[in-house]
Structures are given as C-alpha cells and as structure tokens.
Design a protein around this motif. Structure first.
Motif, PDB file in Angstrom:
ATOM      1  N   PHE A  93     -43.920  11.946 -19.326  1.00 16.43           N
ATOM      2  CA  PHE A  93     -43.475  11.963 -17.931  1.00 16.43           C
ATOM      3  C   PHE A  93     -44.007  10.767 -17.145  1.00 16.43           C
ATOM      4  O   PHE A  93     -43.704  10.616 -15.953  1.00 16.43           O
ATOM      5  N   ALA A  94     -44.812   9.920 -17.783  1.00 12.03           N
ATOM      6  CA  ALA A  94     -45.449   8.798 -17.085  1.00 12.03           C
ATOM      7  C   ALA A  94     -44.409   7.797 -16.591  1.00 12.03           C
ATOM      8  O   ALA A  94     -43.435   7.505 -17.283  1.00 12.03           O
ATOM      9  N   CYS A  95     -44.662   7.264 -15.407  1.00 12.17           N
ATOM     10  CA  CYS A  95     -43.726   6.314 -14.794  1.00 12.17           C
ATOM     11  C   CYS A  95     -44.461   5.077 -14.300  1.00 12.17           C
ATOM     12  O   CYS A  95     -45.465   5.189 -13.582  1.00 12.17           O
ATOM     13  N   GLY A  96     -43.969   3.923 -14.672  1.00 12.69           N
ATOM     14  CA  GLY A  96     -44.544   2.687 -14.177  1.00 12.69           C
ATOM     15  C   GLY A  96     -44.526   2.660 -12.658  1.00 12.69           C
ATOM     16  O   GLY A  96     -43.514   2.985 -12.038  1.00 12.69           O
ATOM     17  N   GLY A  97     -45.648   2.296 -12.054  1.00 11.06           N
ATOM     18  CA  GLY A  97     -45.739   2.241 -10.595  1.00 11.06           C
ATOM     19  C   GLY A  97     -46.237   3.525  -9.965  1.00 11.06           C
ATOM     20  O   GLY A  97     -46.428   3.592  -8.747  1.00 11.06           O
ATOM     21  N   THR A  99     -48.583   6.447  -8.599  1.00 16.17           N
ATOM     22  CA  THR A  99     -49.938   6.669  -8.100  1.00 16.17           C
ATOM     23  C   THR A  99     -50.340   8.076  -8.541  1.00 16.17           C
ATOM     24  O   THR A  99     -49.706   8.645  -9.428  1.00 16.17           O
ATOM     25  N   THR A 100     -51.354   8.640  -7.918  1.00 17.08           N
ATOM     26  CA  THR A 100     -51.779   9.998  -8.304  1.00 17.08           C
ATOM     27  C   THR A 100     -51.146  11.081  -7.437  1.00 17.08           C
ATOM     28  O   THR A 100     -51.382  12.267  -7.664  1.00 17.08           O
ATOM     29  N   ILE A 101     -50.341  10.737  -6.470  1.00 14.00           N
ATOM     30  CA  ILE A 101     -49.910  11.663  -5.423  1.00 14.00           C
ATOM     31  C   ILE A 101     -49.016  12.799  -5.922  1.00 14.00           C
ATOM     32  O   ILE A 101     -48.452  12.747  -7.011  1.00 14.00           O
ATOM     33  N   SER A 102     -48.875  13.810  -5.048  1.00 14.57           N
ATOM     34  CA  SER A 102     -48.042  14.975  -5.373  1.00 14.57           C
ATOM     35  C   SER A 102     -46.586  14.759  -4.984  1.00 14.57           C
ATOM     36  O   SER A 102     -45.734  15.606  -5.273  1.00 14.57           O
ATOM     37  N   GLY A 103     -46.311  13.651  -4.320  1.00 16.14           N
ATOM     38  CA  GLY A 103     -44.943  13.319  -3.945  1.00 16.14           C
ATOM     39  C   GLY A 103     -44.477  12.071  -4.683  1.00 16.14           C
ATOM     40  O   GLY A 103     -44.888  11.828  -5.816  1.00 16.14           O
ATOM     41  N   SER A 104     -43.626  11.311  -4.021  1.00 18.82           N
ATOM     42  CA  SER A 104     -43.114  10.081  -4.618  1.00 18.82           C
ATOM     43  C   SER A 104     -43.416   8.887  -3.730  1.00 18.82           C
ATOM     44  O   SER A 104     -43.514   9.011  -2.506  1.00 18.82           O
ATOM     45  N   LEU A 105     -43.562   7.731  -4.349  1.00 22.01           N
ATOM     46  CA  LEU A 105     -43.740   6.481  -3.629  1.00 22.01           C
ATOM     47  C   LEU A 105     -42.745   5.490  -4.197  1.00 22.01           C
ATOM     48  O   LEU A 105     -42.736   5.250  -5.402  1.00 22.01           O
ATOM     49  N   ASN A 106     -41.895   4.972  -3.341  1.00 17.79           N
ATOM     50  CA  ASN A 106     -40.807   4.086  -3.777  1.00 17.79           C
ATOM     51  C   ASN A 106     -39.918   4.767  -4.817  1.00 17.79           C
ATOM     52  O   ASN A 106     -39.403   4.120  -5.744  1.00 17.79           O
ATOM     53  N   TYR A 116     -46.901  18.934 -11.534  1.00 18.21           N
ATOM     54  CA  TYR A 116     -46.327  20.064 -10.812  1.00 18.21           C
ATOM     55  C   TYR A 116     -44.892  20.327 -11.250  1.00 18.21           C
ATOM     56  O   TYR A 116     -44.468  21.474 -11.429  1.00 18.21           O
ATOM     57  N   SER A 117     -44.124  19.259 -11.402  1.00 22.29           N
ATOM     58  CA  SER A 117     -42.720  19.382 -11.802  1.00 22.29           C
ATOM     59  C   SER A 117     -42.596  20.058 -13.159  1.00 22.29           C
ATOM     60  O   SER A 117     -41.676  20.849 -13.391  1.00 22.29           O
ATOM     61  N   TYR A 118     -43.527  19.752 -14.040  1.00 24.67           N
ATOM     62  CA  TYR A 118     -43.474  20.352 -15.371  1.00 24.67           C
ATOM     63  C   TYR A 118     -43.986  21.795 -15.366  1.00 24.67           C
ATOM     64  O   TYR A 118     -43.328  22.698 -15.884  1.00 24.67           O
ATOM     65  N   THR A 119     -45.155  22.023 -14.778  1.00 21.78           N
ATOM     66  CA  THR A 119     -45.767  23.352 -14.861  1.00 21.78           C
ATOM     67  C   THR A 119     -44.974  24.429 -14.120  1.00 21.78           C
ATOM     68  O   THR A 119     -44.963  25.586 -14.541  1.00 21.78           O
ATOM     69  N   LYS A 120     -44.300  24.049 -13.061  1.00 19.78           N
ATOM     70  CA  LYS A 120     -43.581  25.071 -12.286  1.00 19.78           C
ATOM     71  C   LYS A 120     -42.376  25.633 -13.039  1.00 19.78           C
ATOM     72  O   LYS A 120     -41.876  26.708 -12.710  1.00 19.78           O
ATOM     73  N   ASN A 121     -41.923  24.905 -14.036  1.00 19.17           N
ATOM     74  CA  ASN A 121     -40.765  25.352 -14.809  1.00 19.17           C
ATOM     75  C   ASN A 121     -41.138  25.972 -16.151  1.00 19.17           C
ATOM     76  O   ASN A 121     -40.275  26.246 -16.986  1.00 19.17           O
TER      77      ASN A 121
END
Length: 289
Positions: A93-97, A99-106, A116-121
C-alpha cells in the motif's frame, strides 16, 4: 553382545529421527510464521503504486525501474524473496510522497490512512503475516520541525494493526535526513539531522510502550535503518560502495556502476542498498523469534 549393539544402534537411530523430526518441524514453523507481507509507507517501499496511479508517468521508467523509486527492486521485494514469498504474497500500500498522516496530501494517502483503509475492511488480519511500516521522512522533508504528530501517527498505525489481529509488525526508523544528497550541503542539513535523531528516539519509546501494552503475544520488530546508513557512510568499503555522498542518477543519466553507490537519486537508495536493508530486516526478524 549382538543384541546390545543392536539396541544401541536402534537407540541412536531413534534419537537421530527425533532430532531430525524436531528440526523439520522447527523449519516448517519458521516458514509458516510469515506467509504474507503487508507494506505501508512511502517511496522507499513503493513497488509501483504511484506509477500505476499516474498511468506510468512517474517515476519515469527508464531511468527508474518499473515504477520503483530506485534502479531495481526495493527492500520489501528483496525481503519477500528471502522469505520465500512470491509477488502475490506481497501486498503493498506504500505510496511515493506519503507522509504519516491519516488523510491525504497532494492526493497521496498517508501511512496511517493506508493502514486505516486496510484494517477497516478486514474482520481479522492474518496473524501469520508480517506487517511493515516505514514512514516519516516526507513529514520532515516537507517542512515539519516537530516530531509529535509523526510519532503519534505511526503509533496509531501500529496500534490499529495490532488491535485488528496483526501479531508481527516491523517498524523502521529514519536515516539521517540531513546527510542525503538532497540536503547534505543545504542550510537545513543540521536541523534535519536533529529532527531525525529526535524522531528515532521517540519512535523507540512509542514502540516499547505499545509492546508492553499488547504483551508477548505480539512482536514489534525495530529495524535500525539509521545505523545501517551511518555505517555505510562511515565505512563504504564494508558494503562494497565507492560513493556514499552523491547520487548515481544525474537528471536522466545514470552512472555506469550503480551498485557502487548508496544513493540512486538525491533521496532514494540504489537497489544494492535496498538489498542491504532487506538483509538487515531478515536478521531482525530472525532474532525476534
């Protein structure tokens, strides 16, 4: 006399069979303990997620290798191979760019958001999988000067995985961000070195606290990437490197001997360095068992 010899031989054969069976069983348990990898993080672990999301535009291939931020497979792929897992068992699930946040940046989900996206499902996570978390560099390279948020995000990510059923998690710390080609001769080099040091020390405290909370039934393995980089920069010959300060890649032109370089570009390691990280991760996993 013959009966005594026969009895001794029989006893010896029985002992050998018992030892062999125990050894075989131990080997099987070793293999069964890790049957999948789940990877969360940034470009250092991205196996092509951003490449796919940008329809093959970034990172450009060539000179980058098939969507990796390197000139070859990255460390989690080397590790997966060393564990005898095929590509279908390496869920990334790793993505270049990121950060550690719970949301999205750019538009890029942070490491905590990935978790969170993985565990909730999932009703329950695979207890025999290895869950890998490596993030934080972009928080500081993008300007964060305080470690509180990044450490809290990483702690929450680990806790979320453990609560959902993960039993083995590997968490990597950060290399000295003030001593990579992109920052080494900049005004911010010393600040980045200082925040890296603080991040790593706070990460240890956070992991130790979580380990105590969840007990011996769960393992949080710490991968000391910082020490590996430091050792490589101080003693390059030990790792068969000849250049540990500049990048192999210049614009779109690659050097002729990338395996002799620690850095592929101004931020990311070569696949040779990734192999070294994978070896260290494998050793850390083995020691923890």
């Amino acid at each position: 006399m013959k009966k005594k010899i026969f009895a001794v031989v029989l006893a010896l054969l029985t002992f050998i069979m018992v030892v062999f069976a125990a050894s075989t069983q131990s080997s099987q348990v070793h293999d069964e303990q890790i049957n999948e990898l789940y990877v969360f993080g940034d470009s250092l672990s991205d196996t092509g997620n951003i490449f796919k999301a940008t329809n093959g535009v970034y990172p450009p291939s060539p000179p980058y290798f098939q969507g990796r931020y390197s000139n070859g497979p990255v460390w989690v792929e080397h590790l997966s191979s060393k564990l005898g897992l095929n590509n279908t068992k390496n869920i990334n699930f790793a993505c270049g760019g990121a950060t550690t946040i719970s949301g999205s940046l750019n538009g890029i989900p942070g490491a905590l958001a990935q978790v969170y996206s993985y565990t909730k499902n999932q009703q329950k996570l695979n207890p025999n999988a290895l869950y890998i978390l490596w993030a934080g560099a972009n928080d500081y390279l993008f300007g964060a000067t305080n470690t509180t948020s990044a450490i809290a995000n990483l702690s929450n990510a680990v806790q979320s995985l453990l609560t959902a059923g993960a039993k083995t998690i590997l968490v990597a710390n950060l290399p000295d961000l003030g001593k990579i080609p992109a920052t080494y001769n900049t005004f911010n080099s010393s600040n980045l070195s200082a925040v890296t040091s603080l991040h790593n020390s706070e990460l240890i405290k956070s992991i130790d606290s979580l380990q105590q909370k969840f007990g011996s039934g769960s393992k949080i393995i710490q991968l000391d990437v910082n020490s590996i980089y430091r050792e490589a920069i101080s003693h390059p010959a030990k790792f068969d490197f000849t250049n540990v300060t500049s990048s192999c890649l210049s614009n779109v032109t690659s050097c002729s001997n990338p395996d002799k370089f620690l850095f592929w570009d101004s931020i990311h390691p070569t696949t040779a360095a990734h192999r070294i990280l994978a070896d260290a991760a494998l050793k850390a996993i083995s020691i923890s068992r």
